[in-house]
Design a protein around this motif. Structure first.
Motif, short mmCIF file in Angstrom:
data_model
loop_
_atom_site.label_atom_id
_atom_site.label_comp_id
_atom_site.label_asym_id
_atom_site.label_seq_id
_atom_site.Cartn_x
_atom_site.Cartn_y
_atom_site.Cartn_z
N SER A 192 17.78 61.42 -3.79
CA SER A 192 17.39 60.50 -4.86
C SER A 192 15.97 60.70 -5.34
CB SER A 192 17.56 59.06 -4.37
OG SER A 192 18.91 58.82 -4.07
N THR A 193 15.15 61.39 -4.56
CA THR A 193 13.74 61.51 -4.93
C THR A 193 13.39 62.91 -5.42
OG1 THR A 193 13.18 62.01 -2.64
CG2 THR A 193 13.00 59.71 -3.33
N ALA A 194 14.41 63.76 -5.64
CA ALA A 194 14.15 65.15 -6.02
C ALA A 194 13.48 65.27 -7.38
CB ALA A 194 15.45 65.94 -6.00
N ASP A 195 13.54 64.23 -8.19
CA ASP A 195 12.96 64.31 -9.53
C ASP A 195 11.75 63.39 -9.67
OD1 ASP A 195 14.13 61.86 -9.46
OD2 ASP A 195 15.63 62.27 -11.00
N GLU A 210 18.46 68.30 -4.57
CA GLU A 210 19.47 67.25 -4.59
C GLU A 210 20.83 67.77 -4.14
OE1 GLU A 210 17.69 68.32 -7.11
OE2 GLU A 210 18.79 68.45 -8.99
N ASP A 211 21.13 69.06 -4.43
CA ASP A 211 22.42 69.61 -4.03
C ASP A 211 22.45 69.91 -2.53
OD1 ASP A 211 23.53 69.57 -6.59
OD2 ASP A 211 22.44 71.38 -7.13
N THR A 237 23.74 76.34 -13.03
CA THR A 237 23.14 75.48 -12.00
C THR A 237 21.76 74.99 -12.42
OG1 THR A 237 22.08 77.27 -10.79
CG2 THR A 237 24.35 76.74 -10.17
N SER A 238 21.22 75.61 -13.47
CA SER A 238 19.84 75.26 -13.85
C SER A 238 19.78 74.08 -14.83
CB SER A 238 19.13 76.48 -14.46
OG SER A 238 19.66 76.74 -15.75
N ILE A 239 20.88 73.35 -14.95
CA ILE A 239 20.90 72.21 -15.86
C ILE A 239 19.83 71.20 -15.43
CG2 ILE A 239 22.70 70.97 -14.54
CD1 ILE A 239 23.71 70.00 -17.31
N ASP A 240 19.15 70.66 -16.43
CA ASP A 240 18.03 69.76 -16.15
C ASP A 240 18.03 68.65 -17.21
OD1 ASP A 240 15.63 68.48 -15.69
OD2 ASP A 240 14.38 70.26 -15.97
N ALA A 262 17.57 63.95 -11.17
CA ALA A 262 18.20 64.77 -10.13
C ALA A 262 19.62 64.32 -9.80
CB ALA A 262 17.35 64.77 -8.86
N GLU A 263 19.83 63.01 -9.71
CA GLU A 263 21.16 62.52 -9.34
C GLU A 263 22.18 62.84 -10.42
OE1 GLU A 263 20.45 58.40 -8.54
OE2 GLU A 263 19.86 58.77 -6.47
#
Lengths: 179, 188
Positions: A110-113, A136-137, B77-80, B84-85
């Motif tokens: 949840s904190t990856a961003d 996150e993955d 996979t590089s979608i942004d 993150a969730e």
């Protein structure tokens, strides 16, 4: 040698049972919420509760470990073989390690961003940012697989306790329940 | 004197005459290119995002635009989308299934000159294991020598696809995905 104890303190027992309830609840909630559709009214609420309880359990677990280190260990039940003592020790340490890694990996999803985690709109745990690529993955997979692992180990732990209670008829389960 | 006159003539001619077909590599290293997308969020607003990793080349023939072509490979996979969730969810089997379909490609099949620097690029988009022909409307933004010894040409383009068409709407359908594309190529 420390002065050896034969009873768990009320605090130790509380830590154990609060953690047990929290772990089972978190697993069930997590298992259910990942399948929710986007249009479910629980879509945002369920993860919020899951994350909030997870953070609180992490704090409880840290306090629990401090309590464990500070208190002298309980004397093993005399009828337990050295093999049983070893298996239960490995299971117990396994549960502690899994707890910490699962909760930390959940935090990393949840904190990856850079977003923090709101704990019941009460306080926010800040993010440490992205510590490794695809955080996150990767953290998500670790979180998922280890959650199944800890439930497996919990079943082993519970079956062991019941075996001691009903088959061996010793005090293993009683001393975690009784006053 | 004479030599410099001739070289000036050549230089002048080179500036006036349309360039011949030339190959360009899209400047993804310098990030002078972008694959941005926009999806309607349940009618309330738009969610925007981009693919951070891709590479590609194009051939530009000003004389005969139909001989131009473009080819781009995108790392799905590089979608942004700056969350993150959500990115994790979009990469999952519910949408892109990026662990299985890690690459999306666009390969042009025909380029039509529409005048005024506008082109219609028809090509095959392979996304989520589904190959479909789409049209990108593009416009040339500029071309010329850069200050670092290279020659560049750039385009802006847009297109839109339906999530359904690429099997992306199995779990949730947000309708169309609009792409806002920018490419700047360095002449090889």
């Amino acid at each position: 040698m420390n002065n050896v104890q034969t009873k768990y303190s009320v605090l130790t027992k509380s830590f154990h049972w609060v953690s047990a309830i929290a772990v089972i609840f978190l697993f069930a909630l997590g298992f259910w919420m990942v399948e929710l559709t986007y249009y479910s009214s629980w879509y945002k609420t369920a993860p919020h509760i899951h994350k909030s309880i997870g953070i609180l359990l992490f704090i409880v677990t840290l306090l629990r470990l401090i309590n464990k280190v500070k208190q002298p260990s309980l004397e093993p039940i005399s009828t337990h073989s050295s093999m049983i003592r070893l298996i239960s020790k490995v299971t117990h340490y396994g549960l502690y390690i899994l707890l910490l890694v699962i909760m930390f990996s959940g935090y990393l999803i949840s904190t990856a961003d850079d977003r923090g985690i709101d704990v019941f709109n009460f306080f926010t745990v800040p993010s440490m940012g992205e510590l490794f690529p695809n955080q996150e993955d990767t953290a998500g997979l670790i979180h998922e697989y280890l959650a199944y692992t800890i439930i497996g180990l919990t079943v082993l732990h519970a079956v062991g306790a019941l075996k001691h209670h009903f088959i061996d008829k010793d005090d293993t389960l009683k001393r975690m329940l009784n006053k | 004197m004479r030599k410099s006159f001739i070289s000036a003539l050549i230089l002048g001619a080179a500036m006036v005459l349309p360039a011949q077909a030339a190959d360009y590599v899209i400047d993804d290293k310098g990030a002078h290119a972008a694959i941005n997308f926009k999806v309607n969020h349940m009618g309330f607003s738009y969610v925007t995002g981009r693919f951070n990793k891709f590479n590609g080349t194009f051939t530009l023939d000003e004389k005969d635009m139909s001989k131009s072509k473009v080819s781009v490979t995108v790392d799905t996979t590089s979608i942004d989308s700056n969350h993150a969730e959500r990115d994790k969810h979009v990469r999952s089997g519910d949408f892109l299934d990026a662990s299985k379909f890690g690459k999306a490609t666009f390969v042009s099949t025909s380029v039509k000159d529409k005048g005024n620097g506008k082109v219609a690029i028809t090509g095959d988009l392979t996304l989520h294991g589904v190959k479909k022909s789409i049209v990108i409307d593009a416009v040339k933004v500029g071309e010329g020598d850069d200050p670092w010894g290279g020659h560049r040409a750039g385009f802006a383009g847009s297109t839109s696809i339906s999530m359904k068409d690429f099997g992306l709407a199995g779990v949730m359908d947000f309708g169309d995905i609009t792409f806002d594309l920018h490419v700047e190529g360095i002449k090889q």
